[in-house]
Design a protein around this motif. Structure first.
Motif, PDB file in Angstrom:
ATOM      1  N   ALA A 172       0.824  -1.218   0.000  1.00  0.00           N
ATOM      2  CA  ALA A 172       0.000   0.000   0.000  1.00  0.00           C
ATOM      3  C   ALA A 172       0.853   1.261   0.000  1.00  0.00           C
ATOM      4  CB  ALA A 172      -0.940  -0.003   1.204  1.00  0.00           C
ATOM      5  N   GLY A 173       2.030   1.192   0.612  1.00  0.00           N
ATOM      6  CA  GLY A 173       2.895   2.364   0.710  1.00  0.00           C
ATOM      7  C   GLY A 173       3.963   2.444  -0.359  1.00  0.00           C
ATOM      8  N   GLY A 174       3.949   1.507  -1.323  1.00  0.00           N
ATOM      9  CA  GLY A 174       4.898   1.575  -2.429  1.00  0.00           C
ATOM     10  C   GLY A 174       6.314   1.190  -2.079  1.00  0.00           C
ATOM     11  N   ALA A 175       6.512   0.231  -1.180  1.00  0.00           N
ATOM     12  CA  ALA A 175       7.860  -0.182  -0.784  1.00  0.00           C
ATOM     13  C   ALA A 175       8.590  -0.865  -1.940  1.00  0.00           C
ATOM     14  CB  ALA A 175       7.789  -1.126   0.419  1.00  0.00           C
ATOM     15  N   ASP A 176       9.889  -0.669  -2.001  1.00  0.00           N
ATOM     16  CA  ASP A 176      10.725  -1.327  -3.002  1.00  0.00           C
ATOM     17  C   ASP A 176      11.161  -2.717  -2.548  1.00  0.00           C
ATOM     18  OD1 ASP A 176      11.143   0.952  -4.976  1.00  0.00           O
ATOM     19  OD2 ASP A 176      11.768   1.886  -3.086  1.00  0.00           O
ATOM     20  N   ALA A 177      11.191  -2.945  -1.246  1.00  0.00           N
ATOM     21  CA  ALA A 177      11.558  -4.250  -0.702  1.00  0.00           C
ATOM     22  C   ALA A 177      10.784  -4.472   0.591  1.00  0.00           C
ATOM     23  CB  ALA A 177      13.060  -4.344  -0.443  1.00  0.00           C
ATOM     24  N   ILE A 178      10.342  -5.721   0.805  1.00  0.00           N
ATOM     25  CA  ILE A 178       9.590  -6.080   2.006  1.00  0.00           C
ATOM     26  C   ILE A 178      10.201  -7.366   2.559  1.00  0.00           C
ATOM     27  CG2 ILE A 178       7.339  -6.689   2.960  1.00  0.00           C
ATOM     28  CD1 ILE A 178       6.081  -5.307   0.483  1.00  0.00           C
ATOM     29  N   LEU A 179      10.686  -7.303   3.796  1.00  0.00           N
ATOM     30  CA  LEU A 179      11.315  -8.462   4.421  1.00  0.00           C
ATOM     31  C   LEU A 179      10.412  -8.988   5.527  1.00  0.00           C
ATOM     32  CD1 LEU A 179      15.013  -7.195   4.657  1.00  0.00           C
ATOM     33  CD2 LEU A 179      13.793  -8.208   2.711  1.00  0.00           C
ATOM     34  N   MET A 180      10.094 -10.297   5.460  1.00  0.00           N
ATOM     35  CA  MET A 180       9.131 -10.919   6.367  1.00  0.00           C
ATOM     36  C   MET A 180       9.740 -12.137   7.045  1.00  0.00           C
ATOM     37  SD  MET A 180       5.909 -10.695   3.720  1.00  0.00           S
ATOM     38  CE  MET A 180       6.996 -10.742   2.286  1.00  0.00           C
ATOM     39  N   PRO A 181       9.241 -12.515   8.231  1.00  0.00           N
ATOM     40  CA  PRO A 181       9.805 -13.672   8.941  1.00  0.00           C
ATOM     41  C   PRO A 181       9.677 -14.986   8.179  1.00  0.00           C
ATOM     42  CG  PRO A 181       8.470 -12.341  10.418  1.00  0.00           C
ATOM     43  CD  PRO A 181       8.225 -11.820   9.038  1.00  0.00           C
ATOM     44  N   GLU A 182       8.661 -15.101   7.340  1.00  0.00           N
ATOM     45  CA  GLU A 182       8.402 -16.362   6.653  1.00  0.00           C
ATOM     46  C   GLU A 182       9.411 -16.691   5.555  1.00  0.00           C
ATOM     47  OE1 GLU A 182       4.256 -14.755   7.750  1.00  0.00           O
ATOM     48  OE2 GLU A 182       6.212 -13.968   7.212  1.00  0.00           O
ATOM     49  N   PHE A 183      10.118 -15.688   5.060  1.00  0.00           N
ATOM     50  CA  PHE A 183      10.917 -15.878   3.859  1.00  0.00           C
ATOM     51  C   PHE A 183      12.367 -15.479   4.080  1.00  0.00           C
ATOM     52  CE2 PHE A 183       6.550 -14.728   2.734  1.00  0.00           C
ATOM     53  CZ  PHE A 183       6.153 -15.925   2.149  1.00  0.00           C
ATOM     54  N   ALA A 184      13.260 -16.361   3.639  1.00  0.00           N
ATOM     55  CA  ALA A 184      14.677 -16.051   3.720  1.00  0.00           C
ATOM     56  C   ALA A 184      15.010 -14.886   2.799  1.00  0.00           C
ATOM     57  CB  ALA A 184      15.493 -17.284   3.323  1.00  0.00           C
ATOM     58  N   TYR A 185      15.990 -14.104   3.198  1.00  0.00           N
ATOM     59  CA  TYR A 185      16.426 -12.996   2.357  1.00  0.00           C
ATOM     60  C   TYR A 185      17.946 -12.966   2.342  1.00  0.00           C
ATOM     61  CZ  TYR A 185      17.616 -10.415   6.587  1.00  0.00           C
ATOM     62  OH  TYR A 185      18.188 -10.032   7.769  1.00  0.00           O
ATOM     63  N   ASP A 186      18.479 -12.356   1.336  1.00  0.00           N
ATOM     64  CA  ASP A 186      19.916 -12.168   1.193  1.00  0.00           C
ATOM     65  C   ASP A 186      20.173 -10.672   1.101  1.00  0.00           C
ATOM     66  OD1 ASP A 186      22.453 -11.691  -0.268  1.00  0.00           O
ATOM     67  OD2 ASP A 186      22.566 -13.878  -0.291  1.00  0.00           O
ATOM     68  N   LEU A 187      20.909 -10.134   2.068  1.00  0.00           N
ATOM     69  CA  LEU A 187      21.100  -8.684   2.093  1.00  0.00           C
ATOM     70  C   LEU A 187      21.895  -8.206   0.877  1.00  0.00           C
ATOM     71  CD1 LEU A 187      20.134  -6.411   3.821  1.00  0.00           C
ATOM     72  CD2 LEU A 187      22.219  -6.556   5.179  1.00  0.00           C
ATOM     73  N   ASP A 188      22.778  -9.042   0.370  1.00  0.00           N
ATOM     74  CA  ASP A 188      23.473  -8.677  -0.866  1.00  0.00           C
ATOM     75  C   ASP A 188      22.477  -8.555  -2.019  1.00  0.00           C
ATOM     76  OD1 ASP A 188      26.038  -8.589   0.259  1.00  0.00           O
ATOM     77  OD2 ASP A 188      26.319 -10.753  -0.011  1.00  0.00           O
TER      78      ASP A 188
END
Length: 355
Positions: free
Chosen positions: A197-213
């Motif tokens: 809703a706010g137009g975020a470019d990235a959304i990080l959630m507990p359910e999904f692994a992410y790679d900061l690189d």
């Protein structure tokens, strides 16, 4: 089952829309000729001597209660009655005292307004004792199983969306990465809904692994590798980046520092915290609370118990508590909004985490 006196309580963390439920349940019960007692501070009010109660009438819930944030009954996240902490540090089972207070007050049924943890607690407490009760789901995390939406969620989404609106303008002015940390210890619904809703470019959630690189590469790609406004939403329950786990501060701060070091772009973090819980409920939470409160009384009047009211497919219904007490619900990788986020080009992480 004959009901003459109904108890209503709120349990767990507060959110907007609780008073709408209290108002609706009271009006519906009074309309049936029932007496209504508000039980203050969740189960803690039942452990007080005498029990801490607030008589509720149609006149008492008129006026601006529908619009008011918080809960006029108070609530608690502490003091498990099955392992109640004493002053000396020991714990003891006080569940029998809670049940005795319910019986002493002459309560024939109870409406419990709470999250998934509260549903499990009161199912364990009330169902074996044969005390009729119905649950009403509320949580800003929207992680109560069996219902598409819980009371308080959309007000919190509004808070996140408005915060992103404000951060977007300052991000544009300074060409910064703005990281916004939102609530969501186990589930990422608030981050996902608010982020889209706010137009975020990235959304990080507990359910999904992410790679900061990979997040940093995504930022460089959407900005054409030059300082530009970027919005990143982070749920508080995500794992900290490996190199940041020994540092103090919020996980949002860790993500901010990691992105700044990887991109060379100036970055700032905003932790929304408890502002997501407070304030007047948005219209949908008022509607949901009103529908849920009235339905809860209808279920009890029909002789049903150990059920939770729910929103499914645009309809208010009720489901057995066995469908609710399974632990929190999580964002699914194949859900409609996850597909929406990916189609929008939003980074949302990779494989579902299992730990």
């Amino acid at each position: 089952m004959t009901i003459a006196t109904l108890g209503i309580l709120t349990s767990g963390g507060d959110c907007a829309g609780l008073n709408a439920v209290i108002r609706a349940a009271t009006d519906a019960a009074v309309g049936r000729g029932w007496r209504v007692l508000g039980l203050r501070n969740g189960h803690l009010g039942l452990l007080a001597n005498p029990p801490d109660i607030l008589p509720l009438t149609a006149d008492a819930v008129r006026g601006d209660l529908l619009r008011a944030g918080g809960t006029i009954l108070g609530t608690t996240t502490k003091g498990d009655p099955f392992a109640f902490p004493d002053a000396d540090g020991t714990k003891r089972d006080r569940s029998a005292e809670v049940l005795a207070a319910i019986r002493a007050l002459g309560l024939d049924a109870i409406v419990v307004i709470g999250g998934d943890g509260s549903m499990r607690l009161f199912d364990r407490l009330l169902t074996p004792a044969g005390i009729p009760w119905v649950g009403v789901p509320k949580t800003i995390d929207n992680d109560v199983p069996g219902t598409e939406f819980a009371v308080g969620f959309f007000t919190a989404v509004e808070v996140v969306g408005q915060a992103l609106d404000r951060l977007a303008s300052t991000a544009a002015s300074h060409r910064r990465i703005m990281v916004t940390e939102v609530m969501g210890r186990d589930s990422g619904y608030l981050a996902l809904f608010g982020g889209i809703a706010g137009g975020a470019d990235a959304i990080l959630m507990p359910e999904f692994a992410y790679d900061l690189d990979a997040v940093a590469a995504h930022v460089r790609r959407v900005t054409h590798d030059r300082p530009s406004p970027v919005l990143v939403v982070v749920a508080e329950g995500i794992k900290r980046p490996a190199e940041e786990r020994r540092l103090k501060g919020s996980v949002g701060t860790a993500i901010t520092e990691g992105l700044q070091s990887r991109t060379g772009f100036d970055a700032r973090c905003t932790v929304l915290g408890h502002v997501q819980r407070g304030g007047s409920p948005v219209m949908f939470d008022r509607l949901l609370g009103s529908a849920f409160g009235a339905r809860a009384v209808h279920v009890l009047a029909a002789g049903e118990s150990s059920r939770m009211v729910a929103w499914r497919g645009g309809l208010v219904t009720d489901i057995p508590m066995t469908e609710v007490t399974t632990g929190p619900s999580f964002v699914r990788a194949d859900s409609q909004l996850m597909r929406t986020a990916r189609r929008l080009g939003t980074y949302v992480g990779g494989a579902v985490t299992t730990s």
